[in-house]
Design a protein around this motif. Structure first.
Motif, PDB file in Angstrom:
ATOM      1  N   VAL A 222      -9.211  -4.696  -1.267  1.00 22.36           N
ATOM      2  CA  VAL A 222      -8.156  -5.654  -1.575  1.00 22.36           C
ATOM      3  C   VAL A 222      -7.998  -6.429  -0.272  1.00 22.36           C
ATOM      4  N   VAL A 223      -8.285  -7.730  -0.302  1.00 17.53           N
ATOM      5  CA  VAL A 223      -8.295  -8.539   0.916  1.00 17.53           C
ATOM      6  C   VAL A 223      -6.982  -9.320   1.008  1.00 17.53           C
ATOM      7  N   ILE A 224      -6.359  -9.216   2.166  1.00 14.36           N
ATOM      8  CA  ILE A 224      -5.074  -9.858   2.397  1.00 14.36           C
ATOM      9  C   ILE A 224      -5.238 -10.899   3.508  1.00 14.36           C
ATOM     10  N   ASP A 225      -4.979 -12.159   3.183  1.00 10.56           N
ATOM     11  CA  ASP A 225      -5.013 -13.222   4.186  1.00 10.56           C
ATOM     12  C   ASP A 225      -3.769 -13.121   5.067  1.00 10.56           C
ATOM     13  N   CYS A 226      -3.937 -13.393   6.359  1.00  9.90           N
ATOM     14  CA  CYS A 226      -2.810 -13.308   7.281  1.00  9.90           C
ATOM     15  C   CYS A 226      -3.173 -14.012   8.587  1.00  9.90           C
ATOM     16  N   PRO A 227      -2.179 -14.399   9.381  1.00  6.88           N
ATOM     17  CA  PRO A 227      -2.463 -15.054  10.651  1.00  6.88           C
ATOM     18  C   PRO A 227      -3.023 -14.094  11.710  1.00  6.88           C
ATOM     19  N   ASP A 228      -2.643 -12.816  11.661  1.00  6.38           N
ATOM     20  CA  ASP A 228      -3.073 -11.844  12.669  1.00  6.38           C
ATOM     21  C   ASP A 228      -3.529 -10.559  11.975  1.00  6.38           C
ATOM     22  N   PRO A 229      -4.834 -10.423  11.667  1.00  2.00           N
ATOM     23  CA  PRO A 229      -5.318  -9.261  10.924  1.00  2.00           C
ATOM     24  C   PRO A 229      -5.077  -7.933  11.638  1.00  2.00           C
ATOM     25  N   HIS A 230      -5.158  -7.913  12.953  1.00  2.00           N
ATOM     26  CA  HIS A 230      -4.945  -6.665  13.693  1.00  2.00           C
ATOM     27  C   HIS A 230      -3.505  -6.188  13.547  1.00  2.00           C
ATOM     28  N   ALA A 231      -2.550  -7.086  13.703  1.00  2.00           N
ATOM     29  CA  ALA A 231      -1.136  -6.727  13.611  1.00  2.00           C
ATOM     30  C   ALA A 231      -0.768  -6.278  12.199  1.00  2.00           C
ATOM     31  N   LEU A 232      -1.258  -6.991  11.180  1.00  3.74           N
ATOM     32  CA  LEU A 232      -0.884  -6.629   9.819  1.00  3.74           C
ATOM     33  C   LEU A 232      -1.563  -5.326   9.388  1.00  3.74           C
ATOM     34  N   ALA A 233      -2.798  -5.098   9.809  1.00  8.56           N
ATOM     35  CA  ALA A 233      -3.465  -3.822   9.514  1.00  8.56           C
ATOM     36  C   ALA A 233      -2.703  -2.676  10.168  1.00  8.56           C
ATOM     37  N   ASP A 234      -2.222  -2.875  11.386  1.00  5.38           N
ATOM     38  CA  ASP A 234      -1.440  -1.848  12.062  1.00  5.38           C
ATOM     39  C   ASP A 234      -0.142  -1.575  11.314  1.00  5.38           C
ATOM     40  N   PHE A 235       0.537  -2.626  10.842  1.00  3.30           N
ATOM     41  CA  PHE A 235       1.759  -2.462  10.055  1.00  3.30           C
ATOM     42  C   PHE A 235       1.487  -1.581   8.836  1.00  3.30           C
ATOM     43  N   TYR A 236       0.451  -1.918   8.054  1.00  5.45           N
ATOM     44  CA  TYR A 236       0.172  -1.158   6.836  1.00  5.45           C
ATOM     45  C   TYR A 236      -0.361   0.246   7.137  1.00  5.45           C
ATOM     46  N   ALA A 237      -1.015   0.447   8.268  1.00  7.23           N
ATOM     47  CA  ALA A 237      -1.425   1.793   8.663  1.00  7.23           C
ATOM     48  C   ALA A 237      -0.191   2.655   8.927  1.00  7.23           C
ATOM     49  N   ARG A 238       0.834   2.067   9.504  1.00  2.00           N
ATOM     50  CA  ARG A 238       2.070   2.810   9.774  1.00  2.00           C
ATOM     51  C   ARG A 238       2.851   3.071   8.493  1.00  2.00           C
ATOM     52  N   VAL A 239       2.743   2.174   7.516  1.00  4.55           N
ATOM     53  CA  VAL A 239       3.430   2.370   6.239  1.00  4.55           C
ATOM     54  C   VAL A 239       2.674   3.360   5.357  1.00  4.55           C
ATOM     55  N   GLY A 240       1.361   3.161   5.172  1.00  3.58           N
ATOM     56  CA  GLY A 240       0.595   3.944   4.206  1.00  3.58           C
ATOM     57  C   GLY A 240      -0.390   4.937   4.776  1.00  3.58           C
ATOM     58  N   GLY A 241      -0.585   4.935   6.103  1.00  2.88           N
ATOM     59  CA  GLY A 241      -1.522   5.856   6.731  1.00  2.88           C
ATOM     60  C   GLY A 241      -2.877   5.216   6.972  1.00  2.88           C
ATOM     61  N   GLY A 242      -3.743   5.952   7.646  1.00  3.82           N
ATOM     62  CA  GLY A 242      -5.081   5.476   7.951  1.00  3.82           C
ATOM     63  C   GLY A 242      -5.161   4.870   9.337  1.00  3.82           C
ATOM     64  N   THR A 243      -6.379   4.535   9.729  1.00  5.99           N
ATOM     65  CA  THR A 243      -6.641   3.940  11.036  1.00  5.99           C
ATOM     66  C   THR A 243      -7.395   2.632  10.836  1.00  5.99           C
ATOM     67  N   PRO A 244      -6.830   1.516  11.284  1.00  9.12           N
ATOM     68  CA  PRO A 244      -7.534   0.236  11.140  1.00  9.12           C
ATOM     69  C   PRO A 244      -8.852   0.235  11.912  1.00  9.12           C
ATOM     70  N   GLN A 245      -9.871  -0.364  11.309  1.00  7.25           N
ATOM     71  CA  GLN A 245     -11.181  -0.514  11.937  1.00  7.25           C
ATOM     72  C   GLN A 245     -11.487  -2.012  12.018  1.00  7.25           C
ATOM     73  N   ALA A 246     -11.498  -2.542  13.236  1.00  9.54           N
ATOM     74  CA  ALA A 246     -11.763  -3.966  13.424  1.00  9.54           C
ATOM     75  C   ALA A 246     -13.261  -4.212  13.382  1.00  9.54           C
ATOM     76  N   GLU A 247     -13.677  -5.118  12.509  1.00  9.81           N
ATOM     77  CA  GLU A 247     -15.080  -5.532  12.485  1.00  9.81           C
ATOM     78  C   GLU A 247     -15.297  -6.703  13.428  1.00  9.81           C
ATOM     79  N   ASP A 248     -14.264  -7.515  13.597  1.00 11.15           N
ATOM     80  CA  ASP A 248     -14.245  -8.595  14.586  1.00 11.15           C
ATOM     81  C   ASP A 248     -12.809  -9.094  14.670  1.00 11.15           C
ATOM     82  N   ASP A 249     -12.569 -10.189  15.372  1.00 12.63           N
ATOM     83  CA  ASP A 249     -11.204 -10.698  15.537  1.00 12.63           C
ATOM     84  C   ASP A 249     -10.584 -11.203  14.238  1.00 12.63           C
ATOM     85  N   ASP A 250     -11.429 -11.512  13.263  1.00  7.60           N
ATOM     86  CA  ASP A 250     -10.955 -12.123  12.027  1.00  7.60           C
ATOM     87  C   ASP A 250     -10.966 -11.194  10.818  1.00  7.60           C
TER      88      ASP A 250
END
Length: 134
Positions: A10-38
């Protein structure tokens, strides 16, 4: 009939993918894996794989208005079986940067609506206790 394909992300558009992935990791669990800056991927334990894609100039939806930047999707989170658990989850998501959109009639609806830091709606839902699911 076998499916044509299986859902990958499920792909979510956002201005800052790192920050939003971190937010949802804190809400739902898991560890964000950055493939690149985008592009950042988050496998939610026991849940979907979420991907966060940079979208400069994103205009978030104005919930619940359908006539302006209509909501295209939202995420629901099971936040507990009691209102005390929901209240605790409420405080935690606010501390993470969420903002309330609709907290009215929660007893009747069994959910509360918030915006994530990028403005996407999500819900904290009360789950009913069901025999055999503990």
């Amino acid at each position: 009939m076998p499916p044509v394909a299986h859902v990958r992300n499920v792909v979510i558009d956002c201005p800052d993918p790192h920050a939003l992935a971190d937010f949802y990791a804190r809400v739902g669990g898991g560890t964000p894996q950055a493939e690149d800056d985008d592009w950042v991927v988050l496998q939610v334990p026991g849940g979907p794989r979420l991907a966060f894609q940079r979208a400069e100039g994103l205009a978030p939806p104005e919930w619940p208005r359908a006539d302006r930047n209509a909501q295209q999707f939202h995420l629901d989170f099971d936040a507990g079986a009691t209102w005390e658990e929901i209240d605790a989850a409420h405080e935690k998501v606010l501390a993470l940067g969420a903002r309330p959109l609709d907290l009215e009639d929660r007893e009747k609806k069994d959910f509360q609506v918030y915006a994530d830091p990028a403005g996407h709606p999500f819900c904290l839902c009360r789950i009913e206790h069901q025999e055999g699911l503990d």
